[in-house]
Design a protein around this motif. Structure first.
Motif, PDB file in Angstrom:
ATOM      1  N   VAL A 147       0.855  -1.186   0.000  1.00 43.58           N
ATOM      2  CA  VAL A 147       0.000   0.000   0.000  1.00 43.58           C
ATOM      3  C   VAL A 147       0.895   1.241   0.000  1.00 43.58           C
ATOM      4  O   VAL A 147       1.880   1.294   0.750  1.00 43.58           O
ATOM      5  N   PRO A 148       0.586   2.248  -0.824  1.00 40.52           N
ATOM      6  CA  PRO A 148       1.416   3.458  -0.846  1.00 40.52           C
ATOM      7  C   PRO A 148       1.316   4.261   0.446  1.00 40.52           C
ATOM      8  O   PRO A 148       0.360   4.134   1.208  1.00 40.52           O
ATOM      9  N   LEU A 149       2.320   5.108   0.669  1.00 46.84           N
ATOM     10  CA  LEU A 149       2.282   6.031   1.805  1.00 46.84           C
ATOM     11  C   LEU A 149       1.180   7.051   1.557  1.00 46.84           C
ATOM     12  O   LEU A 149       1.058   7.577   0.452  1.00 46.84           O
ATOM     13  N   PRO A 150       0.358   7.356   2.565  1.00 46.10           N
ATOM     14  CA  PRO A 150      -0.686   8.365   2.379  1.00 46.10           C
ATOM     15  C   PRO A 150      -0.094   9.755   2.153  1.00 46.10           C
ATOM     16  O   PRO A 150       0.859  10.147   2.830  1.00 46.10           O
ATOM     17  N   GLU A 151      -0.664  10.493   1.192  1.00 42.74           N
ATOM     18  CA  GLU A 151      -0.211  11.860   0.935  1.00 42.74           C
ATOM     19  C   GLU A 151      -0.796  12.786   1.995  1.00 42.74           C
ATOM     20  O   GLU A 151      -1.894  12.577   2.497  1.00 42.74           O
ATOM     21  N   VAL A 152      -0.022  13.809   2.325  1.00 46.84           N
ATOM     22  CA  VAL A 152      -0.396  14.781   3.345  1.00 46.84           C
ATOM     23  C   VAL A 152      -0.326  16.173   2.716  1.00 46.84           C
ATOM     24  O   VAL A 152       0.652  16.498   2.050  1.00 46.84           O
ATOM     25  N   PRO A 153      -1.349  17.001   2.912  1.00 50.33           N
ATOM     26  CA  PRO A 153      -1.278  18.368   2.380  1.00 50.33           C
ATOM     27  C   PRO A 153      -0.081  19.106   2.974  1.00 50.33           C
ATOM     28  O   PRO A 153       0.230  18.954   4.157  1.00 50.33           O
ATOM     29  N   VAL A 154       0.590  19.905   2.138  1.00 49.37           N
ATOM     30  CA  VAL A 154       1.733  20.691   2.603  1.00 49.37           C
ATOM     31  C   VAL A 154       1.783  21.995   1.817  1.00 49.37           C
ATOM     32  O   VAL A 154       1.427  22.026   0.643  1.00 49.37           O
ATOM     33  N   ARG A 155       2.181  23.069   2.491  1.00 45.63           N
ATOM     34  CA  ARG A 155       2.339  24.354   1.803  1.00 45.63           C
ATOM     35  C   ARG A 155       3.390  25.174   2.529  1.00 45.63           C
ATOM     36  O   ARG A 155       3.797  24.854   3.645  1.00 45.63           O
ATOM     37  N   VAL A 156       3.822  26.231   1.861  1.00 49.16           N
ATOM     38  CA  VAL A 156       4.796  27.144   2.444  1.00 49.16           C
ATOM     39  C   VAL A 156       4.033  28.339   2.998  1.00 49.16           C
ATOM     40  O   VAL A 156       3.213  28.937   2.317  1.00 49.16           O
ATOM     41  N   ARG A 157       4.306  28.653   4.257  1.00 46.36           N
ATOM     42  CA  ARG A 157       3.677  29.803   4.911  1.00 46.36           C
ATOM     43  C   ARG A 157       4.802  30.592   5.591  1.00 46.36           C
ATOM     44  O   ARG A 157       5.472  30.072   6.485  1.00 46.36           O
ATOM     45  N   ASP A 158       5.019  31.812   5.123  1.00 49.96           N
ATOM     46  CA  ASP A 158       6.077  32.678   5.672  1.00 49.96           C
ATOM     47  C   ASP A 158       7.453  31.987   5.619  1.00 49.96           C
ATOM     48  O   ASP A 158       8.226  32.058   6.571  1.00 49.96           O
ATOM     49  N   GLY A 159       7.727  31.294   4.514  1.00 49.77           N
ATOM     50  CA  GLY A 159       9.023  30.641   4.328  1.00 49.77           C
ATOM     51  C   GLY A 159       9.182  29.319   5.037  1.00 49.77           C
ATOM     52  O   GLY A 159      10.227  28.685   4.951  1.00 49.77           O
TER      53      GLY A 159
END
Length: 142
Positions: free
Chosen positions: A122-134
């Motif tokens: 089973v693949p690793l679950p994806e997790v939302p990620v973003r850049v906030r203030d660097g």
């Protein structure tokens, strides 16, 4: 009557060994899809530090947070749970774009989460990620 105690010991020894084998099989079950943690991904936002710590074209393992982050291009990031989908161990290292599970040898493509080598399938679950203030922030509301 000397044969009787030996037979009893044999039965008791066999029962003890069977019980130990059952515990070992349960500890290494392939039934697990989320591993040891009830939820293998963050339940809230997680600050991972500066985005510059993840090299472009590479990945970084955040073992304490059970996450791995890949940077396919400048300013773009993908994050995945770093908890093996076989038995729940946390990946111990990333070499190139492959993450390694130290418990049973599963390997994952950290750019897609895909299981490359079993026993994990089973693949690793994806997790939302973003850049906030660097800084990289992963998890819900990221």
């Amino acid at each position: 009557m000397s044969g009787r105690p030996a037979a009893r010991r044999t039965v008791l020894k066999g029962a003890a060994l069977a019980g130990a084998a059952g515990l070992g099989a349960a500890a290494c079950s392939t039934e697990s899809k989320v591993g040891h943690a009830r939820v293998p991904t963050p339940t809230g936002p997680v600050d991972l530090g500066t985005a510059a710590e993840v090299p472009v074209g590479g990945a970084r393992l955040y073992r304490e947070q059970r996450l791995v982050v890949h940077c396919p291009a400048e300013g773009r990031y993908r994050a995945f749970s770093a908890q093996c989908t076989h038995a729940g161990c946390v990946l111990d290292k990333v070499e190139g774009t492959e993450g390694n599970c130290p418990c049973h040898g599963s390997r994952f493509d950290v750019t897609t989460g895909t299981a490359l080598q079993g026993p994990a399938t089973v693949p690793l679950p994806e997790v939302p990620v973003r850049v906030r203030d660097g800084k990289l922030v992963a998890g819900p509301e990221a």
